[in-house]
Design a protein around this motif. Structure first.
Motif, short mmCIF file in Angstrom:
data_model
loop_
_atom_site.label_atom_id
_atom_site.label_comp_id
_atom_site.label_asym_id
_atom_site.label_seq_id
_atom_site.Cartn_x
_atom_site.Cartn_y
_atom_site.Cartn_z
N ILE A 100 -39.66 -46.11 10.91
CA ILE A 100 -40.02 -46.69 9.61
C ILE A 100 -41.42 -47.28 9.61
N GLN A 101 -41.74 -48.03 10.66
CA GLN A 101 -43.05 -48.70 10.65
C GLN A 101 -44.18 -47.68 10.66
N GLN A 102 -43.93 -46.52 11.27
CA GLN A 102 -44.95 -45.47 11.33
C GLN A 102 -45.22 -44.90 9.94
N TRP A 103 -44.15 -44.54 9.22
CA TRP A 103 -44.41 -43.96 7.89
C TRP A 103 -44.81 -45.01 6.86
N LEU A 104 -44.50 -46.28 7.14
CA LEU A 104 -45.01 -47.32 6.25
C LEU A 104 -46.53 -47.46 6.41
N GLU A 105 -46.99 -47.41 7.64
CA GLU A 105 -48.44 -47.54 7.89
C GLU A 105 -49.20 -46.39 7.22
N ARG B 100 -47.30 -54.39 3.08
CA ARG B 100 -46.70 -55.68 3.46
C ARG B 100 -46.10 -55.63 4.87
N CYS B 101 -45.87 -54.43 5.39
CA CYS B 101 -45.29 -54.31 6.74
C CYS B 101 -46.27 -54.86 7.78
N VAL B 102 -45.78 -55.69 8.68
CA VAL B 102 -46.66 -56.29 9.69
C VAL B 102 -46.66 -55.50 11.01
N GLN B 103 -46.01 -54.33 10.98
CA GLN B 103 -46.01 -53.44 12.16
C GLN B 103 -45.49 -54.16 13.41
N CYS B 104 -44.24 -54.57 13.33
CA CYS B 104 -43.63 -55.28 14.46
C CYS B 104 -43.64 -54.41 15.71
N PRO B 105 -43.94 -54.99 16.87
CA PRO B 105 -43.88 -54.20 18.11
C PRO B 105 -42.46 -53.77 18.44
N ARG B 106 -41.49 -54.57 18.07
CA ARG B 106 -40.08 -54.20 18.28
C ARG B 106 -39.39 -54.28 16.91
N PRO B 107 -39.54 -53.23 16.10
CA PRO B 107 -39.16 -53.34 14.69
C PRO B 107 -37.65 -53.36 14.47
N GLY B 108 -37.18 -54.45 13.88
CA GLY B 108 -35.75 -54.57 13.58
C GLY B 108 -35.29 -53.49 12.61
N CYS B 109 -36.19 -53.07 11.71
CA CYS B 109 -35.82 -52.06 10.73
C CYS B 109 -35.40 -50.77 11.43
N VAL B 110 -36.17 -50.37 12.43
CA VAL B 110 -35.88 -49.11 13.13
C VAL B 110 -34.61 -49.25 13.97
N PRO C 37 -38.01 -58.83 2.05
CA PRO C 37 -38.27 -57.80 3.05
C PRO C 37 -39.14 -56.69 2.47
N VAL C 38 -39.73 -55.88 3.35
CA VAL C 38 -40.47 -54.71 2.86
C VAL C 38 -39.48 -53.81 2.11
N SER C 39 -39.93 -53.24 1.01
CA SER C 39 -39.06 -52.39 0.16
C SER C 39 -38.92 -51.02 0.81
N ILE C 40 -38.26 -50.97 1.94
CA ILE C 40 -38.21 -49.75 2.75
C ILE C 40 -37.52 -48.61 2.00
N GLY C 41 -36.37 -48.92 1.41
CA GLY C 41 -35.63 -47.87 0.71
C GLY C 41 -36.41 -47.30 -0.45
N ASP D 233 -32.28 -55.70 5.67
CA ASP D 233 -31.66 -56.93 6.18
C ASP D 233 -32.32 -57.33 7.51
N ALA D 234 -32.64 -56.31 8.31
CA ALA D 234 -33.20 -56.57 9.65
C ALA D 234 -34.71 -56.76 9.64
N CYS D 235 -35.35 -56.53 8.50
CA CYS D 235 -36.81 -56.67 8.43
C CYS D 235 -37.21 -58.10 8.75
N ILE D 236 -38.25 -58.25 9.56
CA ILE D 236 -38.65 -59.59 10.01
C ILE D 236 -39.09 -60.48 8.83
N LEU D 237 -39.50 -59.85 7.75
CA LEU D 237 -39.94 -60.63 6.59
C LEU D 237 -38.77 -61.16 5.78
N ASN D 238 -37.58 -60.65 6.03
CA ASN D 238 -36.42 -61.06 5.25
C ASN D 238 -36.04 -62.50 5.60
S1 SF4 Z 1 -39.15 -55.09 10.47
FE1 SF4 Z 1 -40.19 -55.15 8.45
S2 SF4 Z 1 -42.27 -55.86 8.94
FE2 SF4 Z 1 -41.35 -55.22 10.89
S3 SF4 Z 1 -41.97 -53.04 11.18
FE3 SF4 Z 1 -39.99 -53.03 10.07
S4 SF4 Z 1 -40.54 -52.98 7.88
FE4 SF4 Z 1 -42.38 -53.61 9.01
#
Ligand code: SF4
Length: 474
Positions: A72-77, A53-63, A123-127, A113-118
């Motif tokens: 995070i986006q790297q290990w999610l991919e 579900r992660c859209v691989q944001c170029p500037r990821p709020g999660c990180v 949001p992506v279930s990162i935890g 909270d910072a995930c763009i999908l939130n």
């Molecule tokens: S903010 Fe959400 S969608 Fe974007 S890279 Fe991080 S986990 Fe993926």
């Protein structure tokens, strides 16, 4: 459950086609019968699906919001591709003791909270994916990597989060590590003040066991000033990391706040370990009405623990409105499912005794928001609710008096916090620190970040000292 997207789907839009899921959990009626963790990790198929579900944001709020800066986006991919080993390696590199961090980190206040999908979606279930990867790594024998021995010895003071994280990171870098704890059992606040509903003691014991297997010496029951002093450690070791847990629960500063029947929340949940069902000697909530003052994870754990110990009802008194509590959303939902009641936008102004002199009522007043996100009590409006037990869980404060004997030479700020540089080194060269003594009680991920930085700092410090010693005189 499908492990791939519907045919013809664009992976960029998987988030809109796959429902976001949190960890699977046991049914309330089943989990109310014990003190074990509520959730269990994702299976491989679910981890892949949810990571996709992660859209691989170029500037990821999660990180950006992650205190350890986990990629995070790297290990999610990689997880979405099914490359669990590499995903787990990368996640574990950023977060020593990832299996502990993933269980306790307040993800819905940070990365999720910072995930763009939130907002547009869950949001992506990162935890949950981090926990899956941590367990995957441990199951495949790669939880703690041991680096080639470098000949340096480091003393790690404290066996809680900061100590365990620093020891794990130091072992990876080839140091010979000795952990020294004040209590008779290793684990620090993870055992003393954290509920088994969020982290089973077996998870903590497993980490300590792995460290021992990898050569870490664990010395317990050593009291500062009596058994341990800084000068002795400096002569015995090449560097020292001071990572003691130093936190205690706040008292309730209202009339009647110390009546019999008022219990500290961290003690209440901490005693759910080992002799779980026994609890604190003399505290028997069976059949009683339990009022918990507070709304953080510990408060919610207290209410849930009270129900497991046979309380007739458990009520959390929360100063914030519904939807703005400081506990994690998952904790709140689990508690509601189990029958915990919540009173929002209220705070106690007094406790009243019953005929026997024990606490019998809590006098509450309303709260209102103030600028800056805080709250204040509304004066002059009071109402009472009955209580046989009152459990205090209004947050933590730094435990005073931890820095004793010659540790007092370490420079502190006005508020008593240890001062450290960017590499976590204190005012005494070769002595590093992190966690509670530096920041006051804070999230586990902060202590883990400090511990990782300190391990890097110790390595850099000793290498630079060795280089200078080898330089020709003059
Ligand atoms: S903010 Fe959400 S969608 Fe974007 S890279 Fe991080 S986990 Fe993926």
């Amino acid at each position: 459950m499908s492990t791939s997207l519907p045919s013809g789907s664009n992976p960029k839009y998987a988030w809109s086609e796959i429902t976001g899921r949190d960890l699977p959990k046991r049914a309330p009626e089943q989990r109310l019968r014990d003190f074990h963790e509520t959730h269990f990790p994702f299976d491989e198929a679910t981890a892949r699906e949810q990571a996709s579900r992660c859209v691989q944001c170029p500037r990821p709020g999660c990180v950006i919001s992650c205190p350890v800066g986990s990629p995070i986006q790297q290990w999610l991919e990689l997880t979405a591709e099914g490359n669990f080993a590499e995903a787990a390696r990368i996640s574990g590199e950023a977060t020593p003791i990832a299996e502990i961090c993933a269980r306790l980190c307040p993800r819905d206040h940070l990365c999720e909270d910072a995930c763009i999908l939130n907002g547009p979606a869950e949001p992506v279930s990162i935890g949950a994916i981090e926990e899956f990867l941590a367990e995957y790594r441990l199951a495949h024998g790669e939880g703690i990597v041991v680096g080639p021995a470098n000949g340096w010895r480091v003393a790690v003071l404290g066996t809680g989060v900061a100590g365990l994280a620093c020891a794990s990171e130091l072992v990876k870098r080839g140091f010979s590590v000795t952990m020294i704890g004040r209590a008779e059992r290793a684990g620090g606040f993870l055992l003393r003040g954290t509920s088994t509903l969020r982290i089973d003691e077996a998870i903590v014991d497993r980490r300590i066991g792995m460290l021992r297997e990898r050569g870490v010496v664990v010395r317990l029951g050593e009291v500062t000033g009596r058994d341990v002093c800084l000068s002795q450690l400096q002569s015995e070791f090449d560097a020292v990391f001071v990572g003691w847990d130093a936190r205690r629960a706040r008292a309730l500063a209202v009339p009647g706040g110390d009546l019999p029947g008022v219990v500290q929340g961290t003690e209440f949940v901490g005693h759910a370990r080992g002799e779980a069902e026994a609890g604190i000697p003399g505290v028997d909530v069976r059949g009683g009405r339990v009022v918990v003052i507070g709304e953080d994870d510990t408060a919610v754990d207290c209410a849930r623990t009270a129900l497991r110990r046979g309380a007739a009802e458990a009520v959390c008194v929360c100063p914030h409105p519904a939807g703005s509590l400081t506990c994690c959303r998952r904790e709140f939902e689990d508690a509601e499912e189990e029958g915990v009641q919540f009173r929002f936008e209220e705070t106690p102004v007094a406790l009243r005794a019953n005929d026997t002199g024990r606490v019998g009522q809590v006098v509450l007043t309303g709260t209102r928001r103030v600028e800056g996100g805080g709250w204040e009590a509304v004066e002059g409006v009071g109402h009472e609710i009955p209580a046989d037990w009152v459990i205090l869980a209004m947050g933590l404060e730094t435990e005073p008096g931890v820095l004793e004997a010659d540790f007092q030479q370490l420079q502190t700020a006005e508020d008593g916090a240890l001062m450290v540089d960017a590499a976590q080194m204190t005012s005494v060269p070769g002595v590093f620190a992190g966690g509670d003594l530096v920041h006051g009680p804070s999230e586990v991920v902060i202590a883990i970040r400090d511990a990782r930085l300190a391990a890097e700092g110790i390595e850099a410090y000793l290498k630079s000292r060795a280089t200078k010693q080898n330089e020709p005189a003059g």
